[in-house]
Structures are given as C-alpha cells and as structure tokens.
Design a protein around this motif. Structure first.
Motif, short mmCIF file in Angstrom:
data_model
loop_
_atom_site.label_atom_id
_atom_site.label_comp_id
_atom_site.label_asym_id
_atom_site.label_seq_id
_atom_site.Cartn_x
_atom_site.Cartn_y
_atom_site.Cartn_z
N PRO A 30 0.70 -1.58 0.09
CA PRO A 30 -0.04 0.08 0.01
C PRO A 30 1.15 1.30 0.60
O PRO A 30 1.85 1.16 0.28
N ARG A 32 0.28 5.21 0.22
CA ARG A 32 0.43 6.26 1.16
C ARG A 32 0.85 7.70 0.02
O ARG A 32 1.21 7.91 0.30
N THR A 33 -0.76 8.26 -0.76
CA THR A 33 -0.32 9.59 -1.31
C THR A 33 0.31 10.92 -0.06
O THR A 33 0.08 10.67 1.06
N GLU A 47 3.67 6.44 -1.93
CA GLU A 47 3.57 7.13 -2.46
C GLU A 47 5.24 7.14 -3.84
O GLU A 47 5.40 6.44 -4.76
N LEU A 163 -3.23 4.54 -9.14
CA LEU A 163 -3.83 4.16 -8.05
C LEU A 163 -4.52 3.35 -7.82
O LEU A 163 -5.56 4.04 -7.74
N ASP A 165 -7.14 1.22 -5.28
CA ASP A 165 -7.23 0.71 -3.43
C ASP A 165 -6.24 0.95 -2.99
O ASP A 165 -5.32 0.08 -1.51
N ASN A 166 -5.55 2.23 -3.60
CA ASN A 166 -4.34 3.03 -2.73
C ASN A 166 -3.15 1.90 -2.97
O ASN A 166 -2.33 2.39 -2.02
N ARG A 167 -2.68 1.58 -3.95
CA ARG A 167 -1.42 1.16 -4.54
C ARG A 167 -1.69 1.26 -5.41
O ARG A 167 -1.92 2.03 -6.64
#
Length: 203
Positions: A30, A32-33, A47, A163, A165-167
């Motif tokens: 995962p 994070r932005t 990210e 991005l 699902d936050n991946r």
C-alpha cells in the motif's frame, strides 16, 4: 515491520531477488499519498518511494536500441521533468545499481533543457500543462516516457502510474513503446494493470 523485512530479504536474495522483491513491493505494498508530507516514521511505503522502485525495475525490463547509447558502458539515465516529487527517493533507489553493466543515474531537466541522453523521462502531474508539447517533441525517440495523469497514454506516453485501492500500479501503451523503438519484457507487461495498443499496427 515492513522496512526491516524488506532489507533482510534483499540482502539474501541476490540481484534477481531484489528485482522481484521491488516489483512485488510496488504491486502489492500500500502506498500513502502526499509523499512530501510524510515524516518518514510510517512503516507504509510512501507513494513516490514505490514509484522510484518501479522506475528502477522499468530500467531492468526495458530494452533500448543500441543507438540510444554512445558506447557499451555508458549509463542509463533516468530524467525527471520539472518539479521533482521524489525528494531524493529516486537517487536513493538507484544509488550503486547497474543494469547490464551500465550504471543508473538521475538527471533533472526543465522545459528548455536538452534531453539528449535521457533514456527514461518521468513527467509528474504538476507538469501536466506541458505534456502535449513534450510528447510531441520526443515522438519517435528511444525514451521511456512515464507519467501519472489520466490522459497520458492517449497523448502518446508509454507508462502511466495509477493508484488503485491506494496501491501504485501502472498501465503500458505498447504501441507507443514500439514507436519509440523500445522492447518491454513480457514479465513487466504481465504485472501491468493494463496493456493498451498491443495489437496496433505501428507505422
């Protein structure tokens, strides 16, 4: 803890294992932005740290035509256009790495810079307004152009980060890669979230 586990695996798995590990990290970890706002204390990879790992692997799984290099030992240069969102993460990722006997180096370029010698060019979202002119300028040249805006592939970019699902994932425009004279390894294509233009006739 994620960082410690990655470090131990990388030390024991050798060059190919590091490559596979970074691919797995970029696909599954995962992200994070808001990398610039991260403190560094989080165990979740930010990210742009993940995107830097991807760029390293793109260099491993993309083949440039011989004419893209001045000689057999000249480096592979990964350029960042405009404002740099990596804040040192790309340099940290590439430091000491080689691909096929070639060192990996970074270079920062602006709108008026001579981009000769750039083998890959990352165009951040902040430079979106300059994207059409930039892609037109580099059309047909052996440069792996990587971006992150929604219309990037339609304009002729080769790899677009997304991005999901936050991946961090990526989409490949295979037709644009062919036009640039680049060959992308099937292993890299197999982990792309989508490959477009695979069957398009390249003129």
């Amino acid at each position: 803890m994620m960082r410690l586990g990655v470090s131990k695996l990388a030390q024991s798995s050798g060059a190919w294992g590091v490559c596979a590990l970074l691919l797995a990290l970029a696909c599954l970890g995962p992200a994070r932005t808001g990398w610039a706002q991260e403190t560094g204390a989080s165990e979740i990879y930010p990210e742009y740290q993940v995107k830097a790992a991807f760029l390293f692997n793109f260099a491993r799984f993309v083949e440039w035509p011989p004419g893209a290099f001045s000689d057999a030992t000249s480096p592979i240069t990964l350029c960042v256009f405009g404002k740099d969102p990596f804040e040192g993460a790309l340099e940290d990722t590439l430091r000491g790495r080689t691909v096929g006997g070639r060192a990996l180096v970074t270079r920062h370029v602006g709108p008026d810079a001579d981009m000769a010698g750039c083998h890959a060019l990352f165009v951040p979202a902040s430079e979106d307004a300059r994207l059409p002119a930039l892609l037109e300028r580099l059309a047909g040249q052996p440069v792996l152009i990587v971006g992150e805006t929604e219309h990037f592939g339609r304009l002729g970019g080769i790899v677009r980060f997304t991005l999901e699902d936050n991946r961090v994932r990526f989409i490949v425009n295979a037709a644009s890669a062919k036009r640039a004279g680049l060959s992308i390894n099937a292993k890299l294509l197999s982990i792309a979230s989508a490959v477009i233009g695979r069957d398009e006739q390249v003129r």
